[in-house]
Write a protein that holds these residues in place. Structure first.
Motif, PDB file in Angstrom:
ATOM      1  N   ARG A 161       1.755   6.887   1.617  1.00  0.00           N
ATOM      2  CA  ARG A 161       2.509   8.286   1.079  1.00  0.00           C
ATOM      3  C   ARG A 161       2.302   9.275   0.664  1.00  0.00           C
ATOM      4  O   ARG A 161       2.782  10.533   0.496  1.00  0.00           O
ATOM      5  CB  ARG A 161       3.328   7.994  -0.133  1.00  0.00           C
ATOM      6  CG  ARG A 161       2.484   8.000  -1.778  1.00  0.00           C
ATOM      7  CD  ARG A 161       3.412   8.273  -2.675  1.00  0.00           C
ATOM      8  NE  ARG A 161       4.887   7.709  -2.165  1.00  0.00           N
ATOM      9  CZ  ARG A 161       5.709   6.743  -2.954  1.00  0.00           C
ATOM     10  NH1 ARG A 161       4.945   5.810  -3.800  1.00  0.00           N
ATOM     11  NH2 ARG A 161       6.545   6.575  -2.757  1.00  0.00           N
ATOM     12  N   HIS A 162       0.766   9.372   1.021  1.00  0.00           N
ATOM     13  CA  HIS A 162      -0.096  10.622   1.026  1.00  0.00           C
ATOM     14  C   HIS A 162      -0.769  10.718   2.456  1.00  0.00           C
ATOM     15  O   HIS A 162      -1.286  11.630   2.635  1.00  0.00           O
ATOM     16  CB  HIS A 162      -1.517  10.632  -0.043  1.00  0.00           C
ATOM     17  CG  HIS A 162      -0.911  10.051  -0.474  1.00  0.00           C
ATOM     18  ND1 HIS A 162      -0.754  11.091  -2.356  1.00  0.00           N
ATOM     19  CD2 HIS A 162      -1.440   9.187  -2.275  1.00  0.00           C
ATOM     20  CE1 HIS A 162      -0.876  10.639  -3.327  1.00  0.00           C
ATOM     21  NE2 HIS A 162      -1.051   9.152  -2.665  1.00  0.00           N
ATOM     22  N   ASP A 205       9.303  12.531  -0.905  1.00  0.00           N
ATOM     23  CA  ASP A 205       7.910  13.140  -1.134  1.00  0.00           C
ATOM     24  C   ASP A 205       7.555  12.014   0.581  1.00  0.00           C
ATOM     25  O   ASP A 205       5.800  12.742   0.665  1.00  0.00           O
ATOM     26  CB  ASP A 205       6.821  12.924  -2.223  1.00  0.00           C
ATOM     27  CG  ASP A 205       6.527  11.569  -2.856  1.00  0.00           C
ATOM     28  OD1 ASP A 205       7.334  10.072  -2.495  1.00  0.00           O
ATOM     29  OD2 ASP A 205       5.585  10.704  -3.278  1.00  0.00           O
ATOM     30  N   CYS A 218      12.731   7.928  -1.192  1.00  0.00           N
ATOM     31  CA  CYS A 218      10.969   7.966  -1.428  1.00  0.00           C
ATOM     32  C   CYS A 218      11.337   9.749  -0.857  1.00  0.00           C
ATOM     33  O   CYS A 218      10.672  10.194   0.750  1.00  0.00           O
ATOM     34  CB  CYS A 218       9.579   7.489  -1.102  1.00  0.00           C
ATOM     35  SG  CYS A 218       9.747   5.874  -1.482  1.00  0.00           S
ATOM     36  N   ASN A 250       0.930  -0.924   0.032  1.00  0.00           N
ATOM     37  CA  ASN A 250      -0.160  -0.015  -0.001  1.00  0.00           C
ATOM     38  C   ASN A 250       0.612   1.047  -0.480  1.00  0.00           C
ATOM     39  O   ASN A 250      -0.177   2.333   0.301  1.00  0.00           O
ATOM     40  CB  ASN A 250      -1.253  -0.143   1.597  1.00  0.00           C
ATOM     41  CG  ASN A 250      -1.842  -1.161   1.180  1.00  0.00           C
ATOM     42  OD1 ASN A 250      -2.984  -1.423   0.354  1.00  0.00           O
ATOM     43  ND2 ASN A 250      -1.368  -2.430   1.989  1.00  0.00           N
ATOM     44  N   LYS A 251       1.822   1.283  -0.321  1.00  0.00           N
ATOM     45  CA  LYS A 251       3.128   2.000  -0.901  1.00  0.00           C
ATOM     46  C   LYS A 251       2.477   3.455  -1.005  1.00  0.00           C
ATOM     47  O   LYS A 251       2.654   4.412  -0.844  1.00  0.00           O
ATOM     48  CB  LYS A 251       4.087   2.220  -1.390  1.00  0.00           C
ATOM     49  CG  LYS A 251       5.097   1.044  -0.684  1.00  0.00           C
ATOM     50  CD  LYS A 251       6.402   0.606  -1.139  1.00  0.00           C
ATOM     51  CE  LYS A 251       7.326   2.066  -1.601  1.00  0.00           C
ATOM     52  NZ  LYS A 251       8.802   1.313  -1.840  1.00  0.00           N
ATOM     53  N   ASN A 252       1.794   3.180  -2.345  1.00  0.00           N
ATOM     54  CA  ASN A 252       0.713   4.371  -3.205  1.00  0.00           C
ATOM     55  C   ASN A 252       0.432   5.246  -2.420  1.00  0.00           C
ATOM     56  O   ASN A 252       0.078   6.184  -2.269  1.00  0.00           O
ATOM     57  CB  ASN A 252       0.595   3.966  -4.206  1.00  0.00           C
ATOM     58  CG  ASN A 252       1.936   3.690  -5.341  1.00  0.00           C
ATOM     59  OD1 ASN A 252       3.024   4.742  -5.409  1.00  0.00           O
ATOM     60  ND2 ASN A 252       1.618   2.952  -5.933  1.00  0.00           N
ATOM     61  N   ILE A 253      -1.154   4.498  -1.369  1.00  0.00           N
ATOM     62  CA  ILE A 253      -1.782   5.490  -0.304  1.00  0.00           C
ATOM     63  C   ILE A 253      -1.217   5.795   0.506  1.00  0.00           C
ATOM     64  O   ILE A 253      -1.264   6.812   0.614  1.00  0.00           O
ATOM     65  CB  ILE A 253      -2.785   4.184   0.067  1.00  0.00           C
ATOM     66  CG1 ILE A 253      -3.479   3.460  -1.760  1.00  0.00           C
ATOM     67  CG2 ILE A 253      -3.601   4.660   0.854  1.00  0.00           C
ATOM     68  CD1 ILE A 253      -4.581   2.306  -1.386  1.00  0.00           C
TER      69      ILE A 253
END
Length: 80
Positions: free
Chosen positions: A30-31, A53, A51, A25-28
């Protein structure tokens, strides 16, 4: 808009499952501004290494040293 904070905590027997969850779930994740107990934060820094960001919140003590309670206190005081 302020980034929402997400505290991640797992029992020692679930550390590897938590790591797999984070990887999947890295892409979620990171928010969110990520925080947790000591061992979880070390894992997060390894998984998100490079990363630019990703934003990390405070690192709390290890669970046996009161890290879970420290996270709750931070939340109750509006510091997360």
């Amino acid at each position: 808009v302020q980034m929402r904070c997400l505290a991640l905590v797992s029992h020692n027997g679930m550390k590897e499952s938590m790591k797999e969850f984070v990887k999947a779930n890295k892409n979620i994740l990171r928010h969110f501004r990520l925080t947790g107990t000591d061992s979880t934060m070390k894992m997060l820094h390894r998984v998100f290494d490079g990363c630019e960001d990703v934003v990390f919140g405070p690192t709390c003590q290890s669970g046996p040293l009161g890290g879970d309670a420290e996270l709750v206190a931070l939340m109750c005081n509006g510091m997360l």
